[in-house]
Design a protein around this motif. Structure first.
Motif, PDB file in Angstrom:
ATOM      1  N   GLY A   1       0.803  -1.208   0.000  1.00 37.89           N
ATOM      2  CA  GLY A   1       0.000   0.000   0.000  1.00 37.89           C
ATOM      3  C   GLY A   1       0.840   1.263   0.000  1.00 37.89           C
ATOM      4  N   SER A   2       0.153   2.389   0.120  1.00 33.76           N
ATOM      5  CA  SER A   2       0.806   3.703   0.055  1.00 33.76           C
ATOM      6  C   SER A   2       0.339   4.592   1.190  1.00 33.76           C
ATOM      7  CB  SER A   2       0.487   4.387  -1.280  1.00 33.76           C
ATOM      8  OG  SER A   2       0.956   3.645  -2.382  1.00 33.76           O
TER       9      SER A   2
ATOM     10  N   ARG B   1       1.100   8.947   2.489  1.00 33.38           N
ATOM     11  CA  ARG B   1       1.754  10.224   2.222  1.00 33.38           C
ATOM     12  C   ARG B   1       1.900  10.985   3.525  1.00 33.38           C
ATOM     13  NH1 ARG B   1      -0.174  15.736  -0.598  1.00 33.38           N
ATOM     14  NH2 ARG B   1       1.733  16.288  -1.753  1.00 33.38           N
TER      15      ARG B   1
ATOM     16  N   ARG C   1      10.777   3.685  -4.395  1.00 30.25           N
ATOM     17  CA  ARG C   1       9.472   3.493  -3.730  1.00 30.25           C
ATOM     18  C   ARG C   1       8.975   4.782  -3.059  1.00 30.25           C
ATOM     19  NH1 ARG C   1       9.041   0.209   0.512  1.00 30.25           N
ATOM     20  NH2 ARG C   1      11.212   0.471   1.193  1.00 30.25           N
TER      21      ARG C   1
ATOM     22  N   THR D   1       9.144   9.064  -2.525  1.00 27.86           N
ATOM     23  CA  THR D   1       9.442  10.317  -3.202  1.00 27.86           C
ATOM     24  C   THR D   1       9.282  11.470  -2.221  1.00 27.86           C
ATOM     25  OG1 THR D   1       8.653   9.458  -5.330  1.00 27.86           O
ATOM     26  CG2 THR D   1       8.889  11.842  -5.115  1.00 27.86           C
TER      27      THR D   1
ATOM     28  N   GLN E   1       5.967  10.761  -0.153  1.00 33.28           N
ATOM     29  CA  GLN E   1       5.047   9.793  -0.759  1.00 33.28           C
ATOM     30  C   GLN E   1       5.704   8.420  -0.680  1.00 33.28           C
ATOM     31  OE1 GLN E   1       1.875  10.189  -2.072  1.00 33.28           O
ATOM     32  NE2 GLN E   1       1.893   7.957  -2.205  1.00 33.28           N
TER      33      GLN E   1
ATOM     34  N   ASN F   1       5.275   4.497  -1.499  1.00 29.40           N
ATOM     35  CA  ASN F   1       4.561   3.485  -2.276  1.00 29.40           C
ATOM     36  C   ASN F   1       5.177   2.112  -2.056  1.00 29.40           C
ATOM     37  OD1 ASN F   1       2.925   5.525  -3.416  1.00 29.40           O
ATOM     38  ND2 ASN F   1       4.393   5.836  -5.069  1.00 29.40           N
ATOM     39  N   ASN F   2       4.411   1.089  -2.382  1.00 31.82           N
ATOM     40  CA  ASN F   2       4.891  -0.290  -2.248  1.00 31.82           C
ATOM     41  C   ASN F   2       5.517  -0.511  -0.870  1.00 31.82           C
ATOM     42  OD1 ASN F   2       5.493  -2.937  -2.931  1.00 31.82           O
ATOM     43  ND2 ASN F   2       7.380  -2.395  -4.016  1.00 31.82           N
TER      44      ASN F   2
END
Length: 121
Positions: free
Chosen positions: A16-17, A19, A66, A68, A81, A83-84
């Motif tokens: 999942g992600s 932020r 993954r 940012t 951010q 991700n994964n």
């Protein structure tokens, strides 16, 4: 003098992600660099990513591709951010800023209070 307020942590499944956000406020003349660190239970705090006022970025090898990092200089805000996400990313994430304040010459380092990120398998 300077306060860093983080938000965006939580619980997410692997893959999942999330932020994260961090806003700096107070007696700021210039934010020179902002960064995210993390600390897992029983481990030392480690650098995750950095971004300079010129938008130069740097990442830990474990998160490259993954995560940012980005920033908004006008709002003195930095984002991460993610991700994964993996269970190994579970940690308290801390915002850090190198700031030239309106009161003291030079660059001072400030920390946020931390936000928990938990990744379940």
């Amino acid at each position: 003098q300077v306060q860093l307020v983080e938000s965006g942590g939580g619980l997410v499944q692997a893959g999942g992600s999330l932020r994260l956000s961090c806003a700096a406020s107070g007696s700021i003349f210039r934010v020179n660099v902002m960064a995210w660190y993390r600390q897992a239970p029983g481990k030392q705090r480690e650098l995750v990513a950095t971004i300079t006022s010129g938008s130069n970025t740097n990442y830990a090898d474990s998160v490259k591709g993954r995560f940012t990092i980005s920033g908004d200089n006008t709002e003195n805000t930095v984002y991460l951010q993610m991700n994964n996400l993996k269970p190994g990313d579970t940690a308290v994430y801390y915002c850090n800023a190198g700031v030239t304040t309106t009161r003291v010459l030079g660059i001072q380092m400030f920390w946020g209070q931390g936000t928990q990120v938990t990744v379940s398998s």
